[in-house]
Design an enzyme around this catalytic site. Structure first.
Site, short mmCIF file in Angstrom:
data_model
loop_
_atom_site.label_atom_id
_atom_site.label_comp_id
_atom_site.label_asym_id
_atom_site.label_seq_id
_atom_site.Cartn_x
_atom_site.Cartn_y
_atom_site.Cartn_z
N HIS A 163 -40.01 37.67 11.44
CA HIS A 163 -38.77 38.43 11.24
C HIS A 163 -38.02 38.55 12.57
O HIS A 163 -36.79 38.48 12.62
CB HIS A 163 -39.08 39.85 10.73
CG HIS A 163 -39.78 39.90 9.41
ND1 HIS A 163 -41.08 40.34 9.28
CD2 HIS A 163 -39.36 39.60 8.16
CE1 HIS A 163 -41.43 40.30 8.01
NE2 HIS A 163 -40.41 39.85 7.30
N SER A 193 -47.02 36.44 7.93
CA SER A 193 -46.58 37.03 6.67
C SER A 193 -47.00 38.49 6.66
O SER A 193 -48.07 38.85 7.18
CB SER A 193 -47.26 36.30 5.50
OG SER A 193 -47.17 37.08 4.33
N SER A 194 -46.17 39.33 6.06
CA SER A 194 -46.50 40.75 5.97
C SER A 194 -47.80 40.94 5.20
O SER A 194 -48.53 41.91 5.40
CB SER A 194 -45.38 41.50 5.25
OG SER A 194 -44.15 41.26 5.90
N ARG A 195 -48.11 40.01 4.29
CA ARG A 195 -49.31 40.14 3.47
C ARG A 195 -50.59 39.82 4.26
O ARG A 195 -51.69 40.16 3.78
CB ARG A 195 -49.22 39.22 2.25
CG ARG A 195 -48.26 39.73 1.19
CD ARG A 195 -48.37 38.92 -0.08
NE ARG A 195 -47.56 39.45 -1.17
CZ ARG A 195 -46.27 39.17 -1.36
NH1 ARG A 195 -45.65 38.37 -0.53
NH2 ARG A 195 -45.61 39.69 -2.37
N GLN A 222 -38.64 42.02 -7.78
CA GLN A 222 -39.13 40.66 -7.54
C GLN A 222 -40.65 40.55 -7.59
O GLN A 222 -41.21 39.48 -7.39
CB GLN A 222 -38.58 40.10 -6.22
CG GLN A 222 -39.20 40.68 -4.96
CD GLN A 222 -38.48 40.19 -3.72
OE1 GLN A 222 -37.32 40.52 -3.47
NE2 GLN A 222 -39.16 39.38 -2.91
P1 AMP Z 1 -39.88 39.18 3.77
O1 AMP Z 1 -39.81 40.47 4.49
O2 AMP Z 1 -41.25 38.61 3.65
O3 AMP Z 1 -39.12 39.21 2.46
O4 AMP Z 1 -39.10 38.12 4.66
C1 AMP Z 1 -37.81 38.35 5.14
C2 AMP Z 1 -37.29 37.09 5.78
O5 AMP Z 1 -38.14 36.72 6.86
C3 AMP Z 1 -37.26 35.90 4.80
O6 AMP Z 1 -36.10 35.15 5.04
C4 AMP Z 1 -38.50 35.14 5.19
O7 AMP Z 1 -38.43 33.76 4.88
C5 AMP Z 1 -38.54 35.37 6.69
N1 AMP Z 1 -39.90 35.16 7.20
C6 AMP Z 1 -41.03 35.77 6.78
N2 AMP Z 1 -42.10 35.27 7.45
C7 AMP Z 1 -41.62 34.32 8.29
C8 AMP Z 1 -42.22 33.44 9.23
N3 AMP Z 1 -43.52 33.43 9.45
N4 AMP Z 1 -41.41 32.61 9.92
C9 AMP Z 1 -40.08 32.59 9.71
N5 AMP Z 1 -39.45 33.41 8.84
C10 AMP Z 1 -40.20 34.26 8.13
#
Ligand code: AMP
Length: 266
Positions: A45, A193-195, A69
């Site tokens: 992020h 990843s947040s997960r 979602q």
């Molecule tokens: P999320 O909070 O997971 O919905 O992600 C928000 C944004 O951050 C989305 O556009 C994701 O594709 C991007 N994002 C999440 N993880 C990554 C990562 N490891 N590298 C690049 N972008 C990311």
């Protein structure tokens, strides 16, 4: 001596007030960059925020765990919330405005109006997550209407999402530039990843084999078998030729109850 005053982002919970505030910024001819997220921010992020910061006058970050979602309610309930560290990252990256709405603020219609796509959204992740992309496209369309950014930033980690939003922007004639950012990985290759926070120590150890297998297997079937051999429950692995003619490999796996997705150029 220069004293650096830390940037304190303004936090908005109201769509109307945020829209009014940004309207006045636009009349001053300021360019607005927008990074939508579900919080639990990490270096992936942060990369999006840094790029958006360098290309715009006003930087807006949304933090909203978008219930519509999640096809699996348990996944929604377990989604990590890390508000204090999110705020620290927002300050560090000089975010101007954080939009942190409630469900009813975003869905006054209780999700009776939706944006849906009928081809790509039913493939890859869409097959095993019915309705997922309807929730994504609907919430992003709402954000784009409220914020009306000049540029919006998405990560390649969620490549299918990126493609669908690109299509939505074109289809609905939105005057917004979509900027993609390449996937940020841990040093062992695991896509951030947040997960990932939800992985146990043992699961975290095998998680990098997902990426390694995607980049080394000679075809999608072979990748599927290798991943199963390593103990992943595989949702899909698929090689696809994209519109630019390039080949990309997409995959989704479960480790325990955690679903991970990734994609690589091949
Ligand atoms: P999320 O909070 O997971 O919905 O992600 C928000 C944004 O951050 C989305 O556009 C994701 O594709 C991007 N994002 C999440 N993880 C990554 C990562 N490891 N590298 C690049 N972008 C990311």
């Amino acid at each position: 001596m220069t004293i650096k005053i830390p940037n304190v982002p303004k936090i908005f919970e109201s769509a109307k007030l945020l829209n009014q505030f940004l309207q006045s910024e636009r009349t001053r001819n300021l360019k607005i960059g927008f990074v939508p997220t579900m919080g639990a921010l990490h270096l992936g992020h942060q990369k999006l925020l840094e790029k958006a910061r360098s290309e715009n006058d006003v930087l807006v970050l949304s933090i909203f765990v978008n219930r519509t979602q999640f096809n699996d309610i348990a996944d929604f309930q377990k989604y990590p919330v890390t508000w204090d560290s999110d705020l620290a990252i927002a300050q560090k990256t000089n975010v101007d405005l954080i939009f942190n709405p409630s469900f009813s603020e975003m869905y006054p219609d209780d999700f009776s109006y939706q944006v849906s796509e009928t081809k790509l959204s039913l493939e890859l992740c869409g097959k095993s997550r019915p309705g997922h992309f309807d929730g994504v496209l609907t919430v992003v369309m709402k954000f784009l209407q409220i914020i009306q950014p000049n540029r919006v930033y998405f990560g390649e980690k969620d490549y299918q999402q990126l493609s669908l939003i690109e299509g939505m922007i074109k289809s609905f004639f939105l005057d917004i530039q979509l900027i993609s950012v390449s996937t940020v990985r841990e040093s062992d290759g695991l896509a951030m990843s947040s997960r990932n926070i939800r992985l146990t120590a043992d699961e975290r150890q095998i998680a990098p084999l997902f990426y390694k297998t995607l980049i080394t297997a000679s075809n999608a079937d072979e990748a599927y078998k290798i991943l199963e051999y390593h103990g992943f429950r595989v949702d899909y692995v698929e090689d696809r030729k994209l519109t630019d003619g390039k080949l990309r490999r997409f995959g989704a796996v479960y480790i325990g109850s955690v679903r991970l997705i990734d994609n690589v150029s091949i």
